[in-house]
Enzyme design. Structure first.
Site, short mmCIF file in Angstrom:
data_model
loop_
_atom_site.label_atom_id
_atom_site.label_comp_id
_atom_site.label_asym_id
_atom_site.label_seq_id
_atom_site.Cartn_x
_atom_site.Cartn_y
_atom_site.Cartn_z
N ASP A 7 8.91 2.44 0.07
CA ASP A 7 9.89 2.54 1.17
C ASP A 7 10.97 3.59 0.88
OD1 ASP A 7 8.50 0.44 2.45
OD2 ASP A 7 9.60 -1.03 1.28
N ARG A 30 -8.22 1.87 -8.41
CA ARG A 30 -7.38 2.06 -7.24
C ARG A 30 -7.62 3.44 -6.61
NH1 ARG A 30 -3.31 -1.44 -5.14
NH2 ARG A 30 -2.41 -0.26 -3.43
N LEU A 67 -0.46 3.49 -0.52
CA LEU A 67 -1.48 4.53 -0.47
C LEU A 67 -1.22 5.53 -1.59
CD1 LEU A 67 -1.34 4.82 3.38
CD2 LEU A 67 -3.40 4.16 2.08
N ASP A 118 5.96 8.44 1.25
CA ASP A 118 5.77 9.30 0.08
C ASP A 118 5.20 8.42 -1.04
OD1 ASP A 118 7.85 7.84 -0.89
OD2 ASP A 118 9.26 9.52 -1.05
N GLY A 122 6.59 6.59 -3.19
CA GLY A 122 7.40 5.46 -3.61
C GLY A 122 7.28 4.25 -2.70
N THR A 134 6.82 1.52 8.84
CA THR A 134 8.09 0.89 9.16
C THR A 134 8.43 -0.10 8.06
OG1 THR A 134 7.02 -0.85 10.45
CG2 THR A 134 7.81 1.07 11.66
N HIS A 135 9.72 -0.25 7.82
CA HIS A 135 10.17 -1.23 6.83
C HIS A 135 11.20 -2.13 7.52
CE1 HIS A 135 11.19 -3.15 3.16
NE2 HIS A 135 12.43 -2.74 3.20
#
Ligand code: GRF
Length: 176
Positions: A145, A67, A95, A141, A143, A108-109
């Site tokens: 969302d 990854r 990412l 960041d 995490g 966006t979530h």
């Protein structure tokens, strides 16, 4: 006025990308989309960019041994375009830190963070029975969302909503 250089990352239909492409056609918007990247081929998001004459690139996680290798390749490609900002528009991969250390990245979530993180925000909001949900623009960041919130907009849940109708109304709200 200076123009911000933006690289947009997509994984799917790219309706949010289309809204950005349309907005960026107006020089007063102050944004130039310099490239569109993806983690998979043959998606409408890439086709939208190509129709707009914007360079595209794809790097699939499965083509890398690790990854980290994929993350590093994405960061290298994105850096070629010297963006001021990276915007995830329906980009379905997390990412890594190496990438996030190099680029300020927005996402966006389709829910009101910190509620209902993850891949199924509209479904989880419906299952819980909330009467209001919405969309969140945030800085990515490490995490899921969890990053600092930039803006939020609310969307009422209608009695006859299913996941598709609710997500569609959230996507309309995300684009405005
Ligand atoms: C949006 O709902 C966004 O919040 C989520 O993925 C969806 C993207 O849709 N991260 P599209 O590919 O832009 O149509």
């Amino acid at each position: 006025m200076s123009t911000a250089r933006i690289v947009v990352l997509v994984s799917g239909s790219g309706t949010n990308l289309q809204a950005l492409l349309d907005a960026a056609d107006d020089p007063d918007y102050g944004v130039r989309i310099v490239a569109v990247g993806a983690d998979r081929d043959e998606i409408e998001g890439l086709a939208r960019a190509e129709r707009h004459g914007i360079p595209t690139f794809t790097r699939r996680v499965s083509d890398f041994e690790t990854r980290e290798g994929w993350d590093n390749a994405m960061a290298t490609l994105v850096s070629w375009f010297e963006p001021d900002l990276v915007v995830c528009a329906g980009f379905m991969k997390l990412l890594g830190q190496e990438f996030l250390d190099q680029f300020v990245t927005l996402n966006t979530h389709p829910a009101l963070c910190p509620s209902f993180p993850g891949m199924h925000g509209p479904r989880d909001a419906l299952d819980y029975g909330v009467k209001v949900t919405g969309a969140t623009l945030f800085v990515v960041d490490g995490g899921v969302d969890t990053g600092p919130i930039v803006a939020q907009t609310t969307v009422p849940v209608e009695a006859d909503d299913d996941v598709e109708s609710l997500h569609e109304r959230i996507k309309v709200a995300e684009r405005t």
